[in-house]
Design an enzyme around this catalytic site. Structure first.
Site, PDB file in Angstrom:
ATOM      1  N   LEU A  45      32.283 -48.836  87.864  1.00 27.96           N
ATOM      2  CA  LEU A  45      31.470 -49.036  86.727  1.00 27.96           C
ATOM      3  C   LEU A  45      30.256 -48.652  87.077  1.00 27.96           C
ATOM      4  CD1 LEU A  45      34.086 -50.676  86.152  1.00 27.96           C
ATOM      5  CD2 LEU A  45      32.760 -52.083  84.866  1.00 27.96           C
TER       6      LEU A  45
ATOM      7  N   ARG B 193     -16.491 -17.367 120.127  1.00 34.75           N
ATOM      8  CA  ARG B 193     -17.949 -18.550 119.697  1.00 34.75           C
ATOM      9  C   ARG B 193     -19.125 -17.610 119.464  1.00 34.75           C
ATOM     10  NH1 ARG B 193     -17.017 -22.088 125.196  1.00 34.75           N
ATOM     11  NH2 ARG B 193     -15.146 -22.872 124.751  1.00 34.75           N
TER      12      ARG B 193
ATOM     13  N   GLN C 250      30.961 -43.897  78.986  1.00 38.31           N
ATOM     14  CA  GLN C 250      31.097 -44.975  78.013  1.00 38.31           C
ATOM     15  C   GLN C 250      29.727 -44.646  76.898  1.00 38.31           C
ATOM     16  OE1 GLN C 250      29.909 -48.869  79.456  1.00 38.31           O
ATOM     17  NE2 GLN C 250      30.801 -49.945  78.145  1.00 38.31           N
TER      18      GLN C 250
ATOM     19  N   ASN D 257      31.794 -64.387  91.004  1.00 35.60           N
ATOM     20  CA  ASN D 257      32.621 -63.347  91.111  1.00 35.60           C
ATOM     21  C   ASN D 257      31.788 -61.949  91.599  1.00 35.60           C
ATOM     22  OD1 ASN D 257      33.901 -61.299  89.937  1.00 35.60           O
ATOM     23  ND2 ASN D 257      33.123 -61.234  88.047  1.00 35.60           N
TER      24      ASN D 257
ATOM     25  N   ASP E 212      26.780 -51.417  91.396  1.00 35.77           N
ATOM     26  CA  ASP E 212      25.575 -51.945  91.971  1.00 35.77           C
ATOM     27  C   ASP E 212      25.758 -53.173  92.967  1.00 35.77           C
ATOM     28  OD1 ASP E 212      26.832 -54.017  90.351  1.00 35.77           O
ATOM     29  OD2 ASP E 212      24.898 -54.291  88.963  1.00 35.77           O
TER      30      ASP E 212
ATOM     31  N   HIS F 177      -3.492 -35.474 120.594  1.00 39.90           N
ATOM     32  CA  HIS F 177      -4.623 -35.914 119.653  1.00 39.90           C
ATOM     33  C   HIS F 177      -4.879 -35.093 118.503  1.00 39.90           C
ATOM     34  CE1 HIS F 177      -5.598 -37.562 123.885  1.00 39.90           C
ATOM     35  NE2 HIS F 177      -5.469 -36.538 124.059  1.00 39.90           N
TER      36      HIS F 177
ATOM     37  N   GLY G 128      28.849 -64.414  87.448  1.00 36.01           N
ATOM     38  CA  GLY G 128      29.905 -65.444  86.761  1.00 36.01           C
ATOM     39  C   GLY G 128      30.554 -66.257  87.837  1.00 36.01           C
TER      40      GLY G 128
HETATM   41  C1  UD1 Z   1      28.626 -58.739  86.655  1.00 40.69           C
HETATM   42  C2  UD1 Z   1      29.965 -59.806  86.197  1.00 40.69           C
HETATM   43  C3  UD1 Z   1      29.527 -61.115  87.019  1.00 40.69           C
HETATM   44  C4  UD1 Z   1      29.505 -61.070  88.191  1.00 40.69           C
HETATM   45  C5  UD1 Z   1      28.391 -59.914  88.716  1.00 40.69           C
HETATM   46  C6  UD1 Z   1      28.639 -59.333  90.209  1.00 40.69           C
HETATM   47  C7  UD1 Z   1      30.557 -59.034  83.826  1.00 40.69           C
HETATM   48  C8  UD1 Z   1      30.341 -59.406  82.649  1.00 40.69           C
HETATM   49  N1  UD1 Z   1      29.872 -59.810  84.575  1.00 40.69           N
HETATM   50  O1  UD1 Z   1      27.410 -59.379  86.158  1.00 40.69           O
HETATM   51  O2  UD1 Z   1      30.670 -62.199  86.605  1.00 40.69           O
HETATM   52  O3  UD1 Z   1      29.252 -62.117  88.953  1.00 40.69           O
HETATM   53  O4  UD1 Z   1      28.835 -58.568  87.923  1.00 40.69           O
HETATM   54  O5  UD1 Z   1      27.461 -58.482  90.513  1.00 40.69           O
HETATM   55  O6  UD1 Z   1      31.186 -58.299  84.132  1.00 40.69           O
HETATM   56  N2  UD1 Z   1      28.390 -51.538  83.150  1.00 40.69           N
HETATM   57  C9  UD1 Z   1      28.977 -50.686  82.381  1.00 40.69           C
HETATM   58  N3  UD1 Z   1      29.056 -50.594  81.015  1.00 40.69           N
HETATM   59  C10 UD1 Z   1      28.512 -51.626  80.436  1.00 40.69           C
HETATM   60  C11 UD1 Z   1      27.963 -52.701  81.245  1.00 40.69           C
HETATM   61  C12 UD1 Z   1      27.918 -52.613  82.551  1.00 40.69           C
HETATM   62  O7  UD1 Z   1      29.484 -49.664  83.118  1.00 40.69           O
HETATM   63  O8  UD1 Z   1      28.819 -51.730  79.073  1.00 40.69           O
HETATM   64  C13 UD1 Z   1      28.520 -51.567  84.704  1.00 40.69           C
HETATM   65  C14 UD1 Z   1      27.079 -51.470  85.327  1.00 40.69           C
HETATM   66  O9  UD1 Z   1      26.384 -50.068  85.478  1.00 40.69           O
HETATM   67  C15 UD1 Z   1      27.207 -52.119  86.636  1.00 40.69           C
HETATM   68  C16 UD1 Z   1      28.368 -53.116  86.490  1.00 40.69           C
HETATM   69  O10 UD1 Z   1      28.938 -52.484  85.450  1.00 40.69           O
HETATM   70  O11 UD1 Z   1      27.485 -51.230  87.765  1.00 40.69           O
HETATM   71  C17 UD1 Z   1      28.047 -54.627  86.249  1.00 40.69           C
HETATM   72  O12 UD1 Z   1      27.260 -54.874  85.169  1.00 40.69           O
HETATM   73  P1  UD1 Z   1      26.103 -55.640  84.927  1.00 40.69           P
HETATM   74  O13 UD1 Z   1      25.410 -55.562  83.784  1.00 40.69           O
HETATM   75  O14 UD1 Z   1      25.087 -55.604  86.236  1.00 40.69           O
HETATM   76  O15 UD1 Z   1      26.808 -57.192  85.333  1.00 40.69           O
HETATM   77  P2  UD1 Z   1      26.178 -58.269  85.974  1.00 40.69           P
HETATM   78  O16 UD1 Z   1      25.165 -59.074  84.790  1.00 40.69           O
HETATM   79  O17 UD1 Z   1      25.733 -58.212  87.165  1.00 40.69           O
HETATM   80 CA    CA Z   2      25.042 -56.409  88.432  1.00 37.67          CA
END
Ligand code: UD1
Ligand code: CA
Length: 432
Positions: A9, A420, A73, A167, A101, A343, A138
């Site tokens: 993702l 020189r 997406q 999570n 991430d 130097h 989470g």
């Molecule tokens: C998410 C989890 C959380 C977990 C945490 C771990 C959800 C709702 N929450 O939270 O339970 O503890 O990661 O690091 O999943 N992304 C998409 N499309 C979207 C939204 C996000 O591709 O519409 C991708 C982001 O680029 C990222 C990943 O999904 O790589 C996680 O999204 P992020 O918004 O960082 O979720 P967290 O709030 O960290």
């Molecule tokens: Ca995240």
């Protein structure tokens, strides 16, 4: 493993990172954040990787991630909505989901997850971790060892906020069962997003078996903010440095050194304080890098002394037993063996032979305002202090350049070049 497709993702908006581009493109120890997890995914499922990205980051991601499929997406409606985009695009029995991430994840932990998933015959399995600072993650609600649900930070009741079982975002599931149930995830009322972790509540309520394993916090941290980025980067730096120390590299002040993911340092090398090393640098045995030196894209051969305060820029090779001292800058140059540049010098676009001494304040004048030109200094040459070498120029073997000279012509071998103006001493006649 051919029966697994890995989905990464990477379509989020990076809102909390407050940057003008996707956080996943930011170099973490020299490698984009997403590439760290991507390299793990490659080892699990080869080319069977789908990266879910957005309209803004797809082109840059395509430049750095090869041999995978990209799916867009269009609107960032949450992690479950992101997964919906790959429905009907997966033809393996199982599906591994990774977040772009979370770059510290190790291959061994993913293998452990897969092994547990297969052995326990559950329909989905997750990696969880414990942390003293669970804010933002989470939280797992567990009853009788069963994962009942995952609640996101914003939905936690105050008494749940202290739950520290989190999570990681990493899960493996039977593909069909995941997509059959994904459609039942509802839009979160507060964020107006569909949350992928909500699938576990649906699984629980439908008696679909799941479980989780626990891995170390240091591997599972996610990067949402710049603060997270710094924290993750310092964990990674410590990991790299520890590995080198165990292999016989001696850091006098390890906390102050920065290494790149591709840095190579051989045993017996000593690194003092405040050293930055970037871009495929190799330091060979017996060398010492003294404090405040900055090396990028450099090969330092055996038994060299670099610094303190040396700057060596990309495409440079330093030969064995050579010395590059304080306030010396070297760029795109090949330096031979037993060369001393001790130097205050600038050596750019230059080939230096063996046994050469380059005196303090020597400058290779490589740029005419339009083009860069090359300087060639052959073996056994002595360049006196404060010399300007106007490139393109060749100084042949065993020649000497007198201090203070501005050299504009090629110098033949075995000669002495002096440029020189005549010294005049004028006496002040008014004083005796
Ligand atoms: C998410 C989890 C959380 C977990 C945490 C771990 C959800 C709702 N929450 O939270 O339970 O503890 O990661 O690091 O999943 N992304 C998409 N499309 C979207 C939204 C996000 O591709 O519409 C991708 C982001 O680029 C990222 C990943 O999904 O790589 C996680 O999204 P992020 O918004 O960082 O979720 P967290 O709030 O960290
Ligand atoms: Ca995240």
């Amino acid at each position: 493993m051919t029966n697994i497709t890995t989905v990464i993702l990477a379509a989020g908006n990076s809102t909390r990172f407050k940057a003008n581009k996707s956080k996943l493109l930011y170099p973490l120890c020299g490698l984009p954040i997403i590439s760290h997890i991507y390299n793990v995914a490659k080892k699990i499922s080869g080319k069977n990787i789908i990266v879910i990205c957005n309209n803004k980051n797809i082109n840059q991601l395509k430049l750095i991630l090869k041999d995978c499929t990209f799916v867009i997406q269009k609107q960032q409606k949450g992690t479950a909505n992101a997964i919906e985009q790959v429905k009907n695009k997966i033809n393996t029995k199982n599906l591994l989901i990774l977040f772009g991430d979370t770059p510290l994840v190790e291959i061994a932990s993913i293998k452990k997850l897969i092994k547990n998933f297969i052995k326990s015959k559950v329909k989905a399995s997750l990696i969880a971790f414990r942390t003293l600072n669970p804010f933002g993650y989470g939280r797992l609600i567990v009853r009788d060892n069963d994962l009942k649900e995952i609640i996101e930070e914003i939905n936690l009741k105050s008494y749940q906020k202290k739950i520290n079982l989190c999570n990681s975002g990493i899960l493996i599931s039977n593909t069909k069962i995941l997509f059959d149930n994904l459609k039942n995830i509802k839009v979160n009322k507060i964020k107006k997003e569909k949350y992928l972790p909500d699938i576990f509540k649906i699984f629980y309520n439908n008696n679909i078996s799941t479980n989780f394993i626990e891995c170390s916090e240091n591997e599972m941290l996610g990067i949402n903010t710049i603060e997270d980025f710094n924290n993750v980067q310092s964990i990674l730096q410590k990991k790299y440095i520890k590995k080198f120390i165990q292999n016989g590299v001696n850091f006098l002040n390890p906390e102050t050194c920065y290494l790149s993911y591709d840095t190579k340092i051989e045993p017996t090398v000593i690194l003092e304080s405040n050293i930055t090393i970037k871009d495929k640098t190799i330091i060979k045995k017996g060398s010492i890098i003294k404090s405040n030196s900055y090396l990028e894209g450099v090969v330092v051969n055996e038994n060299c002394k670099i610094g303190p305060g040396a700057r060596i820029r990309p495409n440079s090779i330093i030969g064995q037993n050579s010395k590059v001292g304080n306030f010396v800058e070297i760029k795109n140059s090949k330096i031979g063996k037993k060369v001393s540049i001790s130097h205050l010098s600038y050596v750019g676009d230059t080939d230096v032979g063996n046994n050469v001494n380059i005196g303090a304040g020597t400058v290779t004048c490589n740029y005419d305002g339009n083009k860069k030109h090359k300087t060639i200094i052959k073996d056994d040459v002595f360049i006196g202090s404060n010399t300007s070498l106007i490139a393109p120029i060749i100084i042949q073997k065993k020649s000497k350049i007198a201090a203070g000279s501005v050299i504009t012509k090629n110098i033949p071998k075995n000669s002495l070049a002096i440029e020189r103006s005549e010294l005049k001493i004028l006496r002040n006649k008014r004083t005796k």
